[in-house]
Design a protein around this motif. Structure first.
Motif, PDB file in Angstrom:
ATOM      1  N   ALA A  26      -4.255   2.745 -12.162  1.00 56.02           N
ATOM      2  CA  ALA A  26      -4.677   3.195 -10.839  1.00 56.02           C
ATOM      3  C   ALA A  26      -6.129   2.801 -10.557  1.00 56.02           C
ATOM      4  O   ALA A  26      -6.910   2.543 -11.478  1.00 56.02           O
ATOM      5  CB  ALA A  26      -4.493   4.716 -10.725  1.00 56.02           C
ATOM      6  N   ASP A  27      -6.462   2.753  -9.316  1.00 53.63           N
ATOM      7  CA  ASP A  27      -7.801   2.369  -8.827  1.00 53.63           C
ATOM      8  C   ASP A  27      -8.137   0.903  -9.121  1.00 53.63           C
ATOM      9  O   ASP A  27      -9.304   0.507  -9.013  1.00 53.63           O
ATOM     10  CB  ASP A  27      -8.889   3.266  -9.460  1.00 53.63           C
ATOM     11  CG  ASP A  27      -8.750   4.726  -9.003  1.00 53.63           C
ATOM     12  OD1 ASP A  27      -8.251   4.929  -7.881  1.00 53.63           O
ATOM     13  OD2 ASP A  27      -9.136   5.607  -9.779  1.00 53.63           O
ATOM     14  N   THR A  28      -7.133   0.111  -9.472  1.00 54.45           N
ATOM     15  CA  THR A  28      -7.388  -1.329  -9.651  1.00 54.45           C
ATOM     16  C   THR A  28      -7.409  -2.001  -8.287  1.00 54.45           C
ATOM     17  O   THR A  28      -6.627  -1.673  -7.387  1.00 54.45           O
ATOM     18  CB  THR A  28      -6.263  -1.947 -10.502  1.00 54.45           C
ATOM     19  OG1 THR A  28      -6.248  -1.329 -11.773  1.00 54.45           O
ATOM     20  CG2 THR A  28      -6.498  -3.459 -10.684  1.00 54.45           C
ATOM     21  N   ARG A  29      -8.318  -2.963  -8.150  1.00 57.29           N
ATOM     22  CA  ARG A  29      -8.407  -3.691  -6.883  1.00 57.29           C
ATOM     23  C   ARG A  29      -7.560  -4.973  -7.003  1.00 57.29           C
ATOM     24  O   ARG A  29      -7.703  -5.759  -7.929  1.00 57.29           O
ATOM     25  CB  ARG A  29      -9.855  -4.048  -6.548  1.00 57.29           C
ATOM     26  CG  ARG A  29      -9.988  -4.816  -5.233  1.00 57.29           C
ATOM     27  CD  ARG A  29     -11.410  -4.900  -4.738  1.00 57.29           C
ATOM     28  NE  ARG A  29     -11.472  -5.608  -3.460  1.00 57.29           N
ATOM     29  CZ  ARG A  29     -11.207  -5.053  -2.292  1.00 57.29           C
ATOM     30  NH1 ARG A  29     -10.821  -3.770  -2.224  1.00 57.29           N
ATOM     31  NH2 ARG A  29     -11.282  -5.746  -1.176  1.00 57.29           N
ATOM     32  N   GLY A  52       2.004   1.421  -3.774  1.00 56.45           N
ATOM     33  CA  GLY A  52       0.913   1.766  -4.686  1.00 56.45           C
ATOM     34  C   GLY A  52      -0.268   2.360  -3.954  1.00 56.45           C
ATOM     35  O   GLY A  52      -1.276   1.655  -3.762  1.00 56.45           O
ATOM     36  N   PRO A  53      -0.183   3.609  -3.531  1.00 61.00           N
ATOM     37  CA  PRO A  53      -1.306   4.202  -2.786  1.00 61.00           C
ATOM     38  C   PRO A  53      -2.560   4.368  -3.621  1.00 61.00           C
ATOM     39  O   PRO A  53      -3.657   4.512  -3.062  1.00 61.00           O
ATOM     40  CB  PRO A  53      -0.738   5.558  -2.339  1.00 61.00           C
ATOM     41  CG  PRO A  53       0.345   5.854  -3.322  1.00 61.00           C
ATOM     42  CD  PRO A  53       0.927   4.542  -3.719  1.00 61.00           C
ATOM     43  N   ASP A  54      -2.440   4.341  -4.962  1.00 62.89           N
ATOM     44  CA  ASP A  54      -3.611   4.513  -5.824  1.00 62.89           C
ATOM     45  C   ASP A  54      -4.352   3.200  -6.075  1.00 62.89           C
ATOM     46  O   ASP A  54      -5.364   3.187  -6.778  1.00 62.89           O
ATOM     47  CB  ASP A  54      -3.184   5.113  -7.170  1.00 62.89           C
ATOM     48  CG  ASP A  54      -2.603   6.511  -7.003  1.00 62.89           C
ATOM     49  OD1 ASP A  54      -2.993   7.178  -6.026  1.00 62.89           O
ATOM     50  OD2 ASP A  54      -1.749   6.905  -7.834  1.00 62.89           O
ATOM     51  N   HIS A  55      -3.864   2.081  -5.565  1.00 69.90           N
ATOM     52  CA  HIS A  55      -4.510   0.787  -5.735  1.00 69.90           C
ATOM     53  C   HIS A  55      -5.246   0.404  -4.451  1.00 69.90           C
ATOM     54  O   HIS A  55      -4.888   0.847  -3.359  1.00 69.90           O
ATOM     55  CB  HIS A  55      -3.478  -0.291  -6.084  1.00 69.90           C
ATOM     56  CG  HIS A  55      -2.910  -0.148  -7.459  1.00 69.90           C
ATOM     57  ND1 HIS A  55      -2.049   0.868  -7.824  1.00 69.90           N
ATOM     58  CD2 HIS A  55      -3.082  -0.907  -8.591  1.00 69.90           C
ATOM     59  CE1 HIS A  55      -1.703   0.735  -9.087  1.00 69.90           C
ATOM     60  NE2 HIS A  55      -2.321  -0.337  -9.585  1.00 69.90           N
ATOM     61  N   HIS A  56      -6.269  -0.428  -4.642  1.00 66.77           N
ATOM     62  CA  HIS A  56      -7.043  -0.934  -3.517  1.00 66.77           C
ATOM     63  C   HIS A  56      -6.629  -2.399  -3.287  1.00 66.77           C
ATOM     64  O   HIS A  56      -6.892  -3.261  -4.127  1.00 66.77           O
ATOM     65  CB  HIS A  56      -8.547  -0.841  -3.805  1.00 66.77           C
ATOM     66  CG  HIS A  56      -8.983   0.545  -4.173  1.00 66.77           C
ATOM     67  ND1 HIS A  56      -9.088   1.578  -3.266  1.00 66.77           N
ATOM     68  CD2 HIS A  56      -9.319   1.071  -5.390  1.00 66.77           C
ATOM     69  CE1 HIS A  56      -9.493   2.675  -3.885  1.00 66.77           C
ATOM     70  NE2 HIS A  56      -9.634   2.400  -5.189  1.00 66.77           N
ATOM     71  N   ARG A  98       0.829  -1.211   0.000  1.00 65.40           N
ATOM     72  CA  ARG A  98       0.000   0.000   0.000  1.00 65.40           C
ATOM     73  C   ARG A  98       0.856   1.250   0.000  1.00 65.40           C
ATOM     74  O   ARG A  98       0.458   2.293  -0.550  1.00 65.40           O
ATOM     75  CB  ARG A  98      -0.920  -0.024   1.212  1.00 65.40           C
ATOM     76  CG  ARG A  98      -2.086  -1.010   1.062  1.00 65.40           C
ATOM     77  CD  ARG A  98      -2.841  -1.173   2.348  1.00 65.40           C
ATOM     78  NE  ARG A  98      -3.967  -2.106   2.173  1.00 65.40           N
ATOM     79  CZ  ARG A  98      -4.632  -2.682   3.186  1.00 65.40           C
ATOM     80  NH1 ARG A  98      -4.255  -2.401   4.448  1.00 65.40           N
ATOM     81  NH2 ARG A  98      -5.625  -3.489   2.939  1.00 65.40           N
TER      82      ARG A  98
END
Length: 336
Positions: free
Chosen positions: A331-334, A292-296, A289
């Motif tokens: 980004a924003d990929t889970r 990659g702060p932009d990933h969930h 995390r």
């Protein structure tokens, strides 16, 4: 390995069977393609010989000593026309008429039915039961054994050298003596084996030296990094998350260097240990995390709590997988 799977018996059986088959085929072709007149004369000579034995035994009131089924079809009559030998049926009209004399001078009439078709087979069977056939069989057997032994013996010697390399871990062992001095293909194989062993020994030696040198060289910057981290903790305090992260990464580098040194000395990884998966996976997810702060990133553990494995290699594998998932997805990929 079963006996019939050994190279020695395969070579011996193949060479022996092929040689015997070649001898039999050559003899059969010779007999089949021989002149019919020669076969006719041979059968007449055989019939005459058998008839003389029969009439001599008849005059002595003895039973003729004949191999059952291995004499030509003949009928023998004395001077009075009385049949003394042969089938109860009369001889065929196309039979050949011969005359033989006994030791006492008495004349006997012999009728022979020619069987030119089976004469070649009879001669072939006779050859198989003769002394010449046994001699040919013995020579073929000995030559096949000698050929198989000459091929398999150096191969087994080279195999023993390979086992010394593997079982004793003696990389300096080489195939020497007469095996490496041979001038044939097996000698070439032994010399190429020695070249391969030289290359493997040099490569592993260079690898161990490289691992040892790299491990020692990494300790100096790691020590400086720890010193800088300690000075930073004295200035900003030990509760700073960034400083805690630096200290954790320093510990990770220390463990990696220790593993490299152990690998260079022993050539093997440490023994497996029983670890708890939840703390290790939670720590890896927390590190991911930060990268990659932009990933969930979500974590669900469906394995037993304790697992016997190599902790450090497993941790690095999972960290690489998480890093690849972060670097190669938008980004924003889970990520689960």
């Amino acid at each position: 390995m079963r006996w019939h799977q050994h190279l020695f018996w395969r070579i011996f059986t193949t060479v022996w069977l092929v040689s015997m088959l070649g001898i039999l085929v050559s003899l059969a072709l010779y007999l089949m393609l021989s002149d019919p007149e020669d076969r006719r004369d041979a059968q007449i000579d055989r019939a005459t010989y058998v008839a003389e034995r029969v009439v001599n035994a008849y005059e002595k009131y003895e039973k003729p000593n004949l191999n059952r089924g291995h004499h030509p079809p003949i009928w023998i009559y004395d001077s009075q026309g009385l049949q003394i030998f042969g089938s109860s049926r009369p001889p065929p009209k196309d039979s050949i008429r011969l005359q033989v004399s006994s030791d006492t001078g008495a004349k006997y009439q012999v009728y022979l039915r020619l069987i030119l078709e089976s004469l070649a087979l009879d001669r072939l069977v006779g050859f198989m039961l003769s002394v010449q056939a046994v001699w040919v069989l013995a020579i073929s057997l000995f030559s096949s054994l000698l050929l198989a032994w000459l091929i398999v013996r150096p191969i087994n010697a080279l195999r023993r050298h390979v086992r010394v390399l593997y079982d004793d871990q003696n990389l300096s062992h080489r195939a020497e003596g007469r095996l490496s001095q041979r001038t044939d293909e097996l000698g070439e194989l032994a010399r190429e084996f020695n070249q391969m062993a030289d290359y493997v020994e040099r490569t592993l030696g260079d690898q161990e030296t490289l691992l040892r040198d790299v491990s020692h060289e990494l300790r100096a910057p790691l020590a400086r990094l720890r010193a800088a981290s300690g000075l930073a903790e004295q200035r900003w305090g030990e509760d700073q998350k960034v400083l805690q992260r630096i200290a954790k990464e320093c510990d990770q580098l220390e463990r990696l260097i220790t593993e490299l040194l152990a690998l260079s000395r022993e050539g093997a990884a440490s023994r497996g240990e029983r670890i708890e998966l939840s703390p290790m996976l939670s720590s890896l997810v927390e590190d991911a995390r930060l990268i990659g702060p932009d990933h969930h990133i979500g974590l669900q553990i469906r394995l037993p709590a304790g697992l016997l494995t190599y902790q450090e290699p497993l941790s690095r594998i999972l960290a690489n997988l998480l890093g690849n998932a972060i670097n190669h997805t938008p980004a924003d990929t889970r990520i689960e």
